[in-house]
Every structure is written in C-alpha cells, then in structure tokens.
Design a protein around this motif. Structure first.
Motif: not given
Length: 347
Positions: A295, A299, A78, A80
């Motif tokens: 996830h 960040k 994942d 961001s």
C-alpha cells in the motif's frame, strides 16, 4: 440591517421551526455507541461498535489458526489511482502498483508505474473487448470520475495479478479488497485467471479492511472477536444474494487486533490458507505486513503526477492550465469547504 442580521431574523421567523423535527430525532442517539467518520472516507478502528458477545455455540463454522512450519511465501498486491487530466469525452488517470513478497530470507519488492490510463468514449469498444465488460459500464466510466477511478484500478490490478500468477509459483497472494466485485462478476477472464493460479500452487485471497457485512451482520464480527483466540468465522452462504465461486470469512489474525473480511475461492482449504497468512508477519492490529508495505509503495507522489502530465504532452496532448472552478467561485472560502466535504460536482 446587514445581510447576516437579516438572514438570522428570517431564519428565526420562518425557517427554524420547520427544521426542528431533525433536531428532535437526535433524541434517538442516547446510549448509542459511535466512532468518528472522517470526511475523506478514512476508516477508524471499529472495535467499539462490536460490544460484547459471549461467543457460545452458535452453530457456525469457526476455524482456529495455527502457526505452520513451512508456509508458502506471502505476497501482497496493492495499487493507487489519481486523476491526471480531463477532456470532453473522458479522463486520464495515473495508476501505480506494488507487489511485496515475504520470504524466509527477506522481502522481494516489485513496483509498476506510475502509468497513464486514458478512458474515453472513443475507446469503449476497445476496452470492452479487452475486459469483456459491458459497454454501458465503460461508457459510464468515461463520464463519471468515480466510475473511471474504479475501472482504472480494477483493470490495472487484474493485469498486475495476472502477471504475478504467470511469473511465480508456490505463493499465497493477498489483494486489497473483496474478490466479489462487479468487475470480477462480469470479467470471466479474470475469474479464470484466479482459478488457474492453482496450477502453479498459488492461492489468491481478498482481504478487506472494512466491509458492509459489519453494518448488516455485526454479530458475525462480535462472535469472531469473542472467541478469545485468532481464527475465522465462515459467513453463511444464504447471506449473499447470488451464488458465488468464493467463500467469505471474518478473520482475526491477532487477538488484540481487529477482524477483517477475507474472500477465498471455494476450492481452497481455509484451514491451510488462512493459517499460512497467520504464520506471516502480522501487525499488532492483525494486518499482514505485505499488504501494508505494498500500500505504501504504490502511492503516487505529486512529482509523479507532474511527470505523467509531461508524458501526455510528449504524446501530443495539449494542456490548457486554468484555475480551479471552486476557487474562482468561492475564493478564499473554498479551502474550508473542500476540507470538510464541500458540495457535489454537478451532473
């Protein structure tokens, strides 16, 4: 008479009757089931929207999951993205990614970034040659922050995925989101990378927390939930507008959880790959732990944004620190408007 009293008088005299038709349409909501919709795009648990279905023999392909003794390790990827700066002809965005691999003896964690990505009208040709995407798409990314964020995250994740495929063997890789995206459709190099993964005994799977299929074909979700055991319902091919190298399933990995859309390359055996995911650590909602952890680890913090701006300054960027335009226009009233959605940025 002050401004507010005068406005109220005008509204009652002229405007209100013309808008009553919108209020009258609310009669249609009686008996309808709703869940909240967050202003920042957050996804709520949508199970109440599915209602009840008895399952039955619907003539669709349904796979029941089983626990495997020796599944391949499961990896979650994942990333961001956050805007860092803006110029007259583009944007600088920060990206950060994480790879979490679940093995029998624990977890392996890799983080990349945060890194700055410069998207500019001056770099359209360069990015087009790197990604094989149309110049019009990249040009729009240099002008529209929404497209810029999508382009940056797709570019970064494709590079991250390619590095994992080339550096590992014997994995099931989960990526957050659908494999059927405009970026993938146009990026032949990326599609080839996904299918070359089979050479290293790697399966790449896309898992979406929510899909437009829920709105268009809610019965597929109802049937999946009503089976009473973890499994996956194959979405019929005719639902998609164009031929695709992928097949799509509505998958329930925990009987008390929620169903997710799962995309697989067509040459993968769903009975094996989906059961390998089912055999990994799964949350109570049926969400793979490797995706949850990747996830969280991807960040970008406020401190990292400051560091990225400092990196740009060291590379020669000249920052002019100004006030937020909405703060200048609306003062203290901007806080509530930004919290609840505010207006759209002008063209």
């Amino acid at each position: 008479m002050n401004f507010h009293e005068q406005f109220k008088s005008i509204q009652e005299r002229a405007f209100k009757p013309k808008f009553d038709v919108l209020v009258d349409l609310l009669d249609r909501i009686e008996g309808e089931t709703f869940i909240p919709r967050d202003v920042d795009g957050g996804i709520f648990n949508f199970l109440p929207l599915l209602g009840f279905s008895d399952g039955g023999d619907v003539g669709l392909e349904f796979i029941e999951f089983s626990k495997l003794e020796n599944p391949r390790p499961l990896a979650g990827i994942d990333s961001s993205v956050v805007p860092i700066a803006e110029s007259r002809d583009g944007f600088v965005l920060g990206v950060k990614g994480a790879v979490v691999i679940e093995r029998r003896d624990g977890y392996e964690v890799i983080t990349i970034g945060p890194l700055p990505i410069y998207i500019s009208l001056r770099l359209v040709d360069t990015y087009s040659s790197i990604t094989l995407l149309p110049k019009s798409y990249i040009r729009r990314a240099a002008l529209d922050i929404g497209y810029a964020k999508r382009f940056a995250i797709d570019l970064f994740e494709s590079m991250l995925l390619r590095n994992v495929v080339e550096g590992y063997r014997d994995l099931v890789i989960l990526v957050d989101g659908s494999l059927i995206s405009p970026f993938l459709r146009r990026n032949n190099a990326m599609i080839n990378s996904i299918f070359r993964a089979r050479d290293n005994n790697i399966s790449i799977v896309g898992l979406s927390k929510k899909s437009k299929l829920l709105k268009k074909y809610p019965e597929l979700y109802r049937i999946t939930v009503s089976q009473g055991f973890p499994g996956a319902l194959k979405v019929p091919n005719f639902i998609f507008k164009r031929p695709s190298p992928f097949k799509v399933y509505i998958s329930l990995f925990n009987i008390s959880g929620v169903p997710f859309r799962v995309d697989l390359p067509r040459d993968e055996d769903p009975n094996i790959v989906l059961s390998e995911i089912f055999s990994s650590s799964i949350s109570n909602l049926g969400y793979p732990e490797v995706l949850k952890e990747s996830h969280i680890l991807s960040k970008i913090s406020r401190f990292e944004v400051i560091v990225l701006r400092r990196v740009l300054e060291m590379r020669g960027a000249k920052f002019h620190y100004t006030e937020k335009l909405r703060d200048m226009l609306f003062g203290g009233f901007n806080k509530s408007s930004s919290k609840w959605g505010g207006g759209n940025e002008g063209i």
